[in-house]
Design a protein around this motif. Structure first.
Motif, PDB file in Angstrom:
ATOM      1  N   THR A 215     -60.315 -84.941 -44.220  1.00 10.30           N
ATOM      2  CA  THR A 215     -60.737 -85.442 -45.528  1.00 10.30           C
ATOM      3  C   THR A 215     -61.220 -86.876 -45.410  1.00 10.30           C
ATOM      4  O   THR A 215     -61.088 -87.513 -44.353  1.00 10.30           O
ATOM      5  CB  THR A 215     -59.566 -85.387 -46.514  1.00 10.30           C
ATOM      6  N   THR A 216     -61.750 -87.397 -46.500  1.00 12.72           N
ATOM      7  CA  THR A 216     -62.193 -88.796 -46.528  1.00 12.72           C
ATOM      8  C   THR A 216     -61.027 -89.740 -46.239  1.00 12.72           C
ATOM      9  O   THR A 216     -61.179 -90.749 -45.550  1.00 12.72           O
ATOM     10  CB  THR A 216     -62.815 -89.127 -47.899  1.00 12.72           C
ATOM     11  N   TYR A 219     -60.485 -89.871 -42.523  1.00  9.42           N
ATOM     12  CA  TYR A 219     -61.465 -90.718 -41.838  1.00  9.42           C
ATOM     13  C   TYR A 219     -61.141 -92.199 -42.043  1.00  9.42           C
ATOM     14  O   TYR A 219     -61.269 -93.010 -41.129  1.00  9.42           O
ATOM     15  CB  TYR A 219     -62.880 -90.424 -42.341  1.00  9.42           C
ATOM     16  N   ILE A 295     -66.095 -93.372 -42.676  1.00  8.93           N
ATOM     17  CA  ILE A 295     -66.316 -92.479 -43.826  1.00  8.93           C
ATOM     18  C   ILE A 295     -67.813 -92.222 -43.989  1.00  8.93           C
ATOM     19  O   ILE A 295     -68.262 -91.082 -44.108  1.00  8.93           O
ATOM     20  CB  ILE A 295     -65.736 -93.091 -45.122  1.00  8.93           C
ATOM     21  N   ASN A 299     -69.785 -88.619 -43.019  1.00  5.83           N
ATOM     22  CA  ASN A 299     -70.423 -87.903 -44.122  1.00  5.83           C
ATOM     23  C   ASN A 299     -71.942 -87.877 -44.014  1.00  5.83           C
ATOM     24  O   ASN A 299     -72.570 -86.856 -44.329  1.00  5.83           O
ATOM     25  CB  ASN A 299     -69.990 -88.521 -45.463  1.00  5.83           C
TER      26      ASN A 299
END
Length: 310
Positions: A215-216, A219, A295, A299
């Motif tokens: 998940t964020t 990260y 992050i 992404n």
């Protein structure tokens, strides 16, 4: 079927993702970078260098006496250097990692370590002149004894005219030692990432892609944790590099000649704490910065890969 090149494989996506991540990071954290640099070069001997009590005092003093421009001094070369550095770093790192995986002469953590070291060395050689200019611009204060540089172009021209091209590579030696910073950070990141994925694999279906297991928040935690490890191990080299890259003072007795001389004088006049000047501002800048970087990187990389498949 056309043969593929590094830029038609997925490595180019890492370069783009790294550049975007670097740009986002430096934009939000630059004032702390200015404070860190000024703390790093302050040795108590040079009256032309400002003395700050702590990080909040430094931010307040710079904002009051120099305005927003002071807090963002050296911003242009910082953006340029960070964007180029991160882009090249991620590209060289992943390119090297793929090469080592194919050759199979290294395994596990050694692949990450060798890849990070190779990438860091190449980036250091390419970008050192940018960091010299950034450091010089960040250290321009009302107490400055020289004619201020009016910008990046003027700094480049003045340094070349007054000091020669060698000045652009001041601080290169500690910069190369700082390759260990990236190696430590990326090795810690990759290994911790692997541990989390292996742990999550036990909790999700086996067909679930590893990219969906993180998940964020993962990260962000991985980025900050790996950065903290690297900072504590390598920070003294950052201090020495900044001291070597600052504009030479007119007083020869206050100059740092080379890395060994800078280390000797720092130890002699300041002791161990001299090698960790500015570390508070550095941690405040780099821990959230590392989180933001990874992050954004992860992404953007996912987005580019999805786009490339379509």
């Amino acid at each position: 079927m056309a043969s593929s090149s590094p830029w038609t494989d997925w490595q180019w996506e890492n370069a783009v993702a790294g550049s975007v991540a670097g740009l986002a990071t430096v934009t939000f954290t630059h004032p702390l970078d200015v404070v860190r640099t000024r703390f790093q070069v302050y040795d108590g001997r040079n009256p032309n260098l400002p003395c700050y009590k702590n990080t909040p005092h430094a931010l307040f003093t710079i904002a009051r006496s120099e305005g927003i421009r002071g807090l963002y001094s050296g911003f242009c070369p910082a953006v340029l250097g960070s964007t180029i550095s991160w882009g090249l770093y991620f590209y060289f790192y992943n390119n090297a990692k793929q090469r080592y995986l194919k050759s199979r002469d290294k395994t596990g953590a050694r692949i990450h370590l060798a890849s990070a070291a190779e990438a860091g060395g190449l980036v250091c050689l390419i970008t050192n002149p940018i960091w010299v200019v950034k450091t010089r611009l960040q250290l321009q204060t009302p107490q400055n004894q020289f004619r201020p540089y009016t910008g990046v172009g003027d700094a480049l021209k003045t340094i070349l005219r007054d000091e020669g091209w060698r000045a652009f590579y001041r601080g290169l030696v500690p910069g190369l030692f700082l390759v260990a910073h990236g190696a430590i950070q990326f090795t810690a990141y990759e290994e911790l990432r692997k541990l989390i994925i292996d742990f999550r694999h036990k909790q999700v279906p086996s067909k679930e892609k590893s990219s969906k297991l993180l998940t964020t928040i993962d990260y962000a935690t991985l980025g900050a944790g790996s950065k903290l490890t690297a900072i504590l191990a390598t920070y003294p080299f950052q201090v020495i590099r900044s001291r070597l890259q600052q504009r030479p003072t007119k007083d020869a007795a206050l100059r740092y000649i080379d890395s060994s001389h800078a280390m000797k004088k720092t130890a002699e006049f300041e002791g161990v704490k001299g090698f960790y000047r500015g570390i508070t501002a550095n941690l405040l800048k780099n821990l959230p910065a590392a989180s933001i970087t990874f992050i954004v990187y992860e992404n953007v990389l996912k987005l580019l890969k999805r786009t490339n498949k379509n």
